[in-house]
Design a protein around this motif. Structure first.
Motif, PDB file in Angstrom:
ATOM      1  N   GLU A 207      28.285  19.446  -1.250  1.00 57.07           N
ATOM      2  CA  GLU A 207      29.417  18.626  -1.662  1.00 57.07           C
ATOM      3  C   GLU A 207      29.690  18.784  -3.144  1.00 57.07           C
ATOM      4  OE1 GLU A 207      28.717  14.580  -0.686  1.00 57.07           O
ATOM      5  OE2 GLU A 207      28.705  14.889   1.487  1.00 57.07           O
ATOM      6  N   GLU A 208      30.932  18.531  -3.530  1.00 57.66           N
ATOM      7  CA  GLU A 208      31.273  18.484  -4.938  1.00 57.66           C
ATOM      8  C   GLU A 208      30.864  17.130  -5.502  1.00 57.66           C
ATOM      9  OE1 GLU A 208      32.582  20.764  -7.064  1.00 57.66           O
ATOM     10  OE2 GLU A 208      32.258  22.206  -5.435  1.00 57.66           O
ATOM     11  N   PRO A 209      30.373  17.086  -6.757  1.00 58.15           N
ATOM     12  CA  PRO A 209      30.016  15.789  -7.354  1.00 58.15           C
ATOM     13  C   PRO A 209      31.223  14.862  -7.418  1.00 58.15           C
ATOM     14  CG  PRO A 209      29.126  17.609  -8.653  1.00 58.15           C
ATOM     15  CD  PRO A 209      30.053  18.221  -7.654  1.00 58.15           C
ATOM     16  N   ARG A 210      30.989  13.597  -7.149  1.00 53.43           N
ATOM     17  CA  ARG A 210      32.049  12.592  -7.234  1.00 53.43           C
ATOM     18  C   ARG A 210      31.606  11.466  -8.152  1.00 53.43           C
ATOM     19  NH1 ARG A 210      30.799   8.226  -3.964  1.00 53.43           N
ATOM     20  NH2 ARG A 210      29.116   8.557  -2.450  1.00 53.43           N
ATOM     21  N   SER A 211      32.581  10.827  -8.772  1.00 48.45           N
ATOM     22  CA  SER A 211      32.284   9.734  -9.695  1.00 48.45           C
ATOM     23  C   SER A 211      31.835   8.501  -8.929  1.00 48.45           C
ATOM     24  CB  SER A 211      33.517   9.395 -10.533  1.00 48.45           C
ATOM     25  OG  SER A 211      33.881  10.487 -11.351  1.00 48.45           O
TER      26      SER A 211
END
Length: 457
Positions: A207-211
């Protein structure tokens, strides 16, 4: 053509009854055949339960093989584990239980072989086996790209090192990572921007990092995550987003299983936000132990379902005894171990004193390790202390902590004369590395670059 004969109409129900009787007869015969087959075949496995991933870090992990019929006690005869591992085996009802009495080797294929399951009432037999692979030995570190005030250069990286297979995986890369939390399933990074504002990034493999949201634009520290609890937590100082609340070292929890969830403040015994000086999740549970600003230890349900409970003013929260839910606390008198299941506390002999830059930790129920800038020693009950490892020429030992299994130490080493990287919190020495050392043999399993091993909490 529509039938008109009364006689033909009367015969139709009879034929239906004959057909229905034939169908019922077939079903009865089929059921009888199936019953006979069930009596003739041996017990079949319905399910296998037990978390084999815990076998490398905990003693007493149980694997249960459940069958479709009660078993004769003789079914335990001949059961073996390949490769050999100490275990207690018993048969109860329709289950075979295999309890591993010691931890298992990392990254190893195991088989539980059951050569003869015998039905208690049928006397029929069968054979089965269950195979599993234990997790690799891993350690995660924070590799910083340089000093905090750098205007250019490499990003900081959180890297998981697979020591069993010699592979590294970058979990998150970002500018100025102050600290992180790796729970094995996901990782959270605390980054600091040029203005000094804290930001949280959360990611899982692929997954892409998310805030991740925080209560406001304040200071975030003491980041922790737990896959068991499904939560991450941190200590926050600052105002809420709307400015209505001001928090000082308040503990917040966030549910990582729900996308877009908001942080929830943890309340203390007085119903007010819990001011926290240190805290850690209890391994394998949704609970955590927090140390208040006044020094008391409190047991807290991270879900908020149960009220907090006072454990007492027992000393500084240090860690958990490997493979257990017992808390290690420290004071000037030395280390003590608090058993959360019984409430008893026991002093650990030989852990008092120590000079600047030295420390002590509990490796197991009968072993401790102490360290100075030059060496690490290990003491076992009833035996003299032995040296585990020494600092190499031109290096010094800066920090030591124990792995979740208790079988390895993470020894932080720093080059002599190394500068500080200048991070506003959790600053460290540039060029620091981590040696993974076997606690008994002293063998250095690997040296990895970076600081803040995830074993150290």
């Amino acid at each position: 053509m529509t039938p008109t004969s009364p006689e033909r109409t009367r015969r139709s129900p009879r034929r239906f009854r004959l057909a229905a009787g034939a169908i019922v007869g077939v079903l009865v015969a089929a059921s009888t055949t199936m019953a006979v087959v069930a009596l003739e075949r041996g017990p079949q496995v319905r399910a296998v339960t037990g978390d084999t991933a815990l076998t490398v870090s905990q003693q007493g992990v149980t694997v249960t093989v459940r069958t479709d019929q009660p078993l004769d006690p003789s079914s335990a005869d001949g059961i073996r584990i390949e490769p050999d591992a100490p275990a207690q085996i018993d048969v109860n009802g329709a289950s075979v239980r295999v309890r591993f009495t010691d931890t298992l080797a990392f990254a190893t294929d195991y088989r539980i072989v059951v050569p003869r399951l015998e039905g208690q009432t049928t006397g029929t037999t069968s054979a089965t086996e269950f195979a599993f692979t234990t997790p690799a030995l891993t350690v995660t570190t924070l590799e910083r790209g340089g000093a905090f005030d750098r205007s250019a250069g490499d990003d900081d990286r959180i890297v998981r090192h697979d020591l069993s297979h010699g592979a590294d995986e970058t979990l998150i890369s970002a500018p100025r990572i102050q600290e992180y939390a790796d729970d094995g399933d996901s990782v959270v990074a605390l980054t600091i921007d040029a203005e000094g504002t804290s930001h949280l990034l959360h990611t899982r493999p692929g997954e892409e990092p998310r805030s991740v949201s925080t209560p406001g634009a304040g200071d975030v520290r003491l980041l922790r995550a737990s896959s068991d609890a499904g939560h991450l937590g941190y200590v926050y100082t600052g105002s809420s987003g709307d400015g209505a609340e001001v928090y000082t070292s308040a503990l917040f929890m966030l549910d990582t299983t729900v996308d877009g969830s908001s942080p929830r403040v943890v309340v203390g015994l007085d119903g007010e936000p819990l001011q926290t000086a240190a805290w850690q999740f209890v391994p394998g549970s949704a609970y955590l132990v927090a140390q208040t600003a006044q020094g008391s230890l409190i047991l807290v349900d991270s879900t908020g379902a149960a009220p907090p409970r006072v454990l007492g003013e027992l000393g500084e929260l240090r860690s958990f005894l490997p493979g257990t839910t017992s808390v290690v606390v420290g004071s000037l008198a030395g280390l003590s171990v608090l058993d959360l299941t019984t409430g008893s506390i026991e002093a650990v002999p030989g852990t008092a004193g120590g000079g600047v830059g030295s420390g002590a930790l509990v490796v197991s129920t009968d072993a401790t390790a102490t360290w100075t800038p030059s060496e690490v020693t290990r003491a076992t009950a009833g035996a003299d202390a032995v040296t585990v490892t020494r600092a190499a020429a031109g290096e010094r030992i800066e920090e030591v902590c124990v792995s979740p299994s208790g079988r390895h130490l993470a020894v932080g080493v720093v080059p002599t004369g190394a500068p500080i990287d200048g991070y506003p919190a959790r600053a460290d020495w540039q060029g620091r590395a981590t040696d993974v050392v076997d606690t008994v043999s002293g063998e250095t399993v690997a040296r990895v670059t970076g600081t803040r091993p995830d074993w150290c909490g």
